[in-house]
Design a protein around this motif. Sequence first.
Motif, PDB file in Angstrom:
ATOM      1  N   ALA A   1      -1.003  18.286  19.036  1.00 33.63           N
ATOM      2  CA  ALA A   1      -1.385  17.029  18.246  1.00 33.63           C
ATOM      3  C   ALA A   1      -0.776  17.005  16.772  1.00 33.63           C
ATOM      4  O   ALA A   1       0.072  16.387  16.408  1.00 33.63           O
ATOM      5  CB  ALA A   1      -2.468  16.314  18.328  1.00 33.63           C
ATOM      6  N   ARG A   2      -1.149  18.007  16.455  1.00 33.10           N
ATOM      7  CA  ARG A   2      -0.834  18.255  14.926  1.00 33.10           C
ATOM      8  C   ARG A   2       0.825  18.418  14.552  1.00 33.10           C
ATOM      9  O   ARG A   2       1.451  17.951  13.733  1.00 33.10           O
ATOM     10  CB  ARG A   2      -1.391  19.205  14.112  1.00 33.10           C
ATOM     11  CG  ARG A   2      -1.077  19.198  12.682  1.00 33.10           C
ATOM     12  CD  ARG A   2      -2.002  20.502  11.879  1.00 33.10           C
ATOM     13  NE  ARG A   2      -1.984  20.298  10.551  1.00 33.10           N
ATOM     14  CZ  ARG A   2      -2.716  20.794   9.590  1.00 33.10           C
ATOM     15  NH1 ARG A   2      -3.659  21.464   9.681  1.00 33.10           N
ATOM     16  NH2 ARG A   2      -2.242  20.777   8.355  1.00 33.10           N
ATOM     17  N   ALA A   3       1.508  19.470  15.607  1.00 35.12           N
ATOM     18  CA  ALA A   3       2.729  19.680  15.571  1.00 35.12           C
ATOM     19  C   ALA A   3       3.606  18.235  15.886  1.00 35.12           C
ATOM     20  O   ALA A   3       4.549  18.131  15.406  1.00 35.12           O
ATOM     21  CB  ALA A   3       3.063  20.724  16.594  1.00 35.12           C
ATOM     22  N   LYS A   4       2.874  17.404  16.670  1.00 40.01           N
ATOM     23  CA  LYS A   4       3.825  16.178  17.131  1.00 40.01           C
ATOM     24  C   LYS A   4       3.797  15.223  15.879  1.00 40.01           C
ATOM     25  O   LYS A   4       4.885  14.802  15.338  1.00 40.01           O
ATOM     26  CB  LYS A   4       2.991  15.508  18.165  1.00 40.01           C
ATOM     27  CG  LYS A   4       3.434  15.944  19.643  1.00 40.01           C
ATOM     28  CD  LYS A   4       2.618  15.393  20.525  1.00 40.01           C
ATOM     29  CE  LYS A   4       2.712  15.868  22.000  1.00 40.01           C
ATOM     30  NZ  LYS A   4       2.040  14.766  22.958  1.00 40.01           N
ATOM     31  N   ALA A   5       2.531  15.175  15.126  1.00 40.32           N
ATOM     32  CA  ALA A   5       2.416  14.307  13.931  1.00 40.32           C
ATOM     33  C   ALA A   5       3.324  15.064  12.831  1.00 40.32           C
ATOM     34  O   ALA A   5       4.169  14.208  11.891  1.00 40.32           O
ATOM     35  CB  ALA A   5       0.979  14.249  13.268  1.00 40.32           C
ATOM     36  N   ALA A   6       3.381  16.397  12.536  1.00 38.27           N
ATOM     37  CA  ALA A   6       4.082  16.952  11.441  1.00 38.27           C
ATOM     38  C   ALA A   6       5.584  16.902  11.673  1.00 38.27           C
ATOM     39  O   ALA A   6       6.441  16.915  10.627  1.00 38.27           O
ATOM     40  CB  ALA A   6       3.577  18.545  11.269  1.00 38.27           C
ATOM     41  N   GLY A   7       5.791  16.874  13.041  1.00 38.05           N
ATOM     42  CA  GLY A   7       7.331  17.104  13.355  1.00 38.05           C
ATOM     43  C   GLY A   7       7.853  15.565  13.089  1.00 38.05           C
ATOM     44  O   GLY A   7       8.981  15.373  12.633  1.00 38.05           O
TER      45      GLY A   7
ATOM     46  N   MET B   1       0.935  -1.147  -0.035  1.00 42.80           N
ATOM     47  CA  MET B   1       0.017  -0.025  -0.016  1.00 42.80           C
ATOM     48  C   MET B   1       0.769   1.415   0.107  1.00 42.80           C
ATOM     49  O   MET B   1       1.887   1.336   0.725  1.00 42.80           O
ATOM     50  CB  MET B   1      -0.967  -0.019   1.215  1.00 42.80           C
ATOM     51  CG  MET B   1      -1.664   1.220   1.241  1.00 42.80           C
ATOM     52  SD  MET B   1      -2.226   1.730   2.911  1.00 42.80           S
ATOM     53  CE  MET B   1      -2.354   0.416   3.954  1.00 42.80           C
ATOM     54  N   SER B   2       0.720   2.245  -0.680  1.00 44.59           N
ATOM     55  CA  SER B   2       1.449   3.443  -0.846  1.00 44.59           C
ATOM     56  C   SER B   2       0.774   4.684  -0.208  1.00 44.59           C
ATOM     57  O   SER B   2       1.411   5.703  -0.094  1.00 44.59           O
ATOM     58  CB  SER B   2       1.612   3.698  -2.412  1.00 44.59           C
ATOM     59  OG  SER B   2       0.261   4.195  -2.989  1.00 44.59           O
ATOM     60  N   ALA B   3      -0.499   4.499   0.393  1.00 42.45           N
ATOM     61  CA  ALA B   3      -1.099   5.627   0.845  1.00 42.45           C
ATOM     62  C   ALA B   3      -1.963   5.186   1.839  1.00 42.45           C
ATOM     63  O   ALA B   3      -2.543   4.213   2.120  1.00 42.45           O
ATOM     64  CB  ALA B   3      -2.128   6.479  -0.255  1.00 42.45           C
ATOM     65  N   LEU B   4      -2.131   6.164   3.002  1.00 42.04           N
ATOM     66  CA  LEU B   4      -3.019   5.842   3.851  1.00 42.04           C
ATOM     67  C   LEU B   4      -4.364   6.152   3.748  1.00 42.04           C
ATOM     68  O   LEU B   4      -4.589   7.385   2.990  1.00 42.04           O
ATOM     69  CB  LEU B   4      -2.482   6.757   5.298  1.00 42.04           C
ATOM     70  CG  LEU B   4      -3.014   6.726   6.645  1.00 42.04           C
ATOM     71  CD1 LEU B   4      -2.788   5.097   7.264  1.00 42.04           C
ATOM     72  CD2 LEU B   4      -2.424   7.683   7.532  1.00 42.04           C
TER      73      LEU B   4
ATOM     74  N   GLY C   1       6.875  -1.219   5.540  1.00 44.79           N
ATOM     75  CA  GLY C   1       8.041  -0.534   5.700  1.00 44.79           C
ATOM     76  C   GLY C   1       8.106   0.847   5.172  1.00 44.79           C
ATOM     77  O   GLY C   1       9.242   1.370   5.441  1.00 44.79           O
ATOM     78  N   GLN C   2       7.126   1.188   4.771  1.00 44.67           N
ATOM     79  CA  GLN C   2       7.195   2.490   4.048  1.00 44.67           C
ATOM     80  C   GLN C   2       6.270   3.556   4.835  1.00 44.67           C
ATOM     81  O   GLN C   2       5.327   3.235   5.550  1.00 44.67           O
ATOM     82  CB  GLN C   2       6.589   2.469   2.753  1.00 44.67           C
ATOM     83  CG  GLN C   2       7.292   1.873   1.706  1.00 44.67           C
ATOM     84  CD  GLN C   2       8.803   2.456   1.466  1.00 44.67           C
ATOM     85  OE1 GLN C   2       8.969   3.340   1.083  1.00 44.67           O
ATOM     86  NE2 GLN C   2       9.715   1.215   1.484  1.00 44.67           N
ATOM     87  N   ILE C   3       6.832   4.855   4.926  1.00 41.94           N
ATOM     88  CA  ILE C   3       6.103   5.898   5.883  1.00 41.94           C
ATOM     89  C   ILE C   3       4.801   6.198   5.053  1.00 41.94           C
ATOM     90  O   ILE C   3       5.003   6.534   3.977  1.00 41.94           O
ATOM     91  CB  ILE C   3       6.966   6.994   6.358  1.00 41.94           C
ATOM     92  CG1 ILE C   3       8.159   6.582   7.197  1.00 41.94           C
ATOM     93  CG2 ILE C   3       6.126   8.199   7.139  1.00 41.94           C
ATOM     94  CD1 ILE C   3       9.124   7.664   7.437  1.00 41.94           C
ATOM     95  N   VAL C   4       3.660   6.019   5.553  1.00 41.58           N
ATOM     96  CA  VAL C   4       2.567   6.673   4.978  1.00 41.58           C
ATOM     97  C   VAL C   4       1.894   7.802   5.577  1.00 41.58           C
ATOM     98  O   VAL C   4       0.731   8.180   5.032  1.00 41.58           O
ATOM     99  CB  VAL C   4       1.517   5.449   4.707  1.00 41.58           C
ATOM    100  CG1 VAL C   4       2.079   4.273   3.758  1.00 41.58           C
ATOM    101  CG2 VAL C   4       0.952   4.930   5.957  1.00 41.58           C
ATOM    102  N   GLY C   5       2.207   8.133   6.780  1.00 42.73           N
ATOM    103  CA  GLY C   5       1.753   9.088   7.534  1.00 42.73           C
ATOM    104  C   GLY C   5       2.099   9.359   8.746  1.00 42.73           C
ATOM    105  O   GLY C   5       3.173   8.627   9.067  1.00 42.73           O
TER     106      GLY C   5
ATOM    107  N   GLY D   1       1.102  11.070   4.288  1.00 42.95           N
ATOM    108  CA  GLY D   1       2.534  11.245   3.901  1.00 42.95           C
ATOM    109  C   GLY D   1       2.886  12.797   3.589  1.00 42.95           C
ATOM    110  O   GLY D   1       4.224  12.830   3.809  1.00 42.95           O
ATOM    111  N   GLY D   2       1.983  13.393   2.991  1.00 41.07           N
ATOM    112  CA  GLY D   2       2.353  14.898   2.578  1.00 41.07           C
ATOM    113  C   GLY D   2       2.115  15.706   3.744  1.00 41.07           C
ATOM    114  O   GLY D   2       2.133  17.157   3.534  1.00 41.07           O
ATOM    115  N   GLY D   3       1.711  15.447   5.114  1.00 42.27           N
ATOM    116  CA  GLY D   3       1.260  16.146   6.024  1.00 42.27           C
ATOM    117  C   GLY D   3      -0.140  16.777   6.115  1.00 42.27           C
ATOM    118  O   GLY D   3      -0.424  17.547   6.881  1.00 42.27           O
ATOM    119  N   HIS D   4      -0.986  16.252   5.366  1.00 43.28           N
ATOM    120  CA  HIS D   4      -2.299  16.784   4.995  1.00 43.28           C
ATOM    121  C   HIS D   4      -3.255  15.972   6.083  1.00 43.28           C
ATOM    122  O   HIS D   4      -3.047  14.660   6.262  1.00 43.28           O
ATOM    123  CB  HIS D   4      -2.899  16.554   3.813  1.00 43.28           C
ATOM    124  CG  HIS D   4      -2.062  17.166   2.716  1.00 43.28           C
ATOM    125  ND1 HIS D   4      -1.203  16.665   1.926  1.00 43.28           N
ATOM    126  CD2 HIS D   4      -2.166  18.628   2.282  1.00 43.28           C
ATOM    127  CE1 HIS D   4      -0.547  17.316   1.181  1.00 43.28           C
ATOM    128  NE2 HIS D   4      -1.054  18.580   1.551  1.00 43.28           N
TER     129      HIS D   4
END
Length: 137
Positions: A56-62, A1-4, A108-112, A35-38
Motif C-alpha cells: 500500500a505504501r509503494a502504491k501511495a509513494a509511486g 488548504m496547503s496540507a493534509l 486542485g493541489q496535490i496534498v498527499g 505531500g512529502g511522502g511521510h
Amino acid sequence: MSALILAQAQAIVAGALADARAQGLKPLSVIVLDGGGHPIAFAREDGASFARLDIARAKAAGALAMDADTSVLAERAKGNPVFFQSVSVVLEGRIAFSPGGMLVKSEGQIVGAVGISGDTGENDEAAARAGIAAAGL
C-alpha cells in the motif's frame, strides 16, 4: 488548504475501510501519506498479510512520485516498460504498478496520496476513492 491534516487522513482510512466492509472485500491495509511522502495515518485489518502495508505504501509513494494514480501508471508502464523499470530502480522499489494508489487533492493541489492493498487492484482503488470522498476531498 496547503496540507493534509491528521483528521483528514484518519477520515480517509476510516472511509476506505467502511466501504471495503460494505462491499465484502478481503482484509485491507490502508496508508495515507502527506505531500512529502511521510505517513500520516495507516491501518492493517485483521487478516491482511504483513506485506500488504508495504505494498500500500509503494502504491501511495509511486502516485506521489509520478503525479498520477497508480491505475494510470500501470497503463503507461505497458507502453514504456524500460522507462518504468528505471523509475522503479530510482525509487528503490518504492512504487507499485497496480491500481490502489491515488493522489489526494485539495483545491486542485496535490496534498498527499492514499495507498490500499489487499483485494484486487480495482477494488483497492474503489476503496481509496471512497475514503477520499469520505474525507470531503
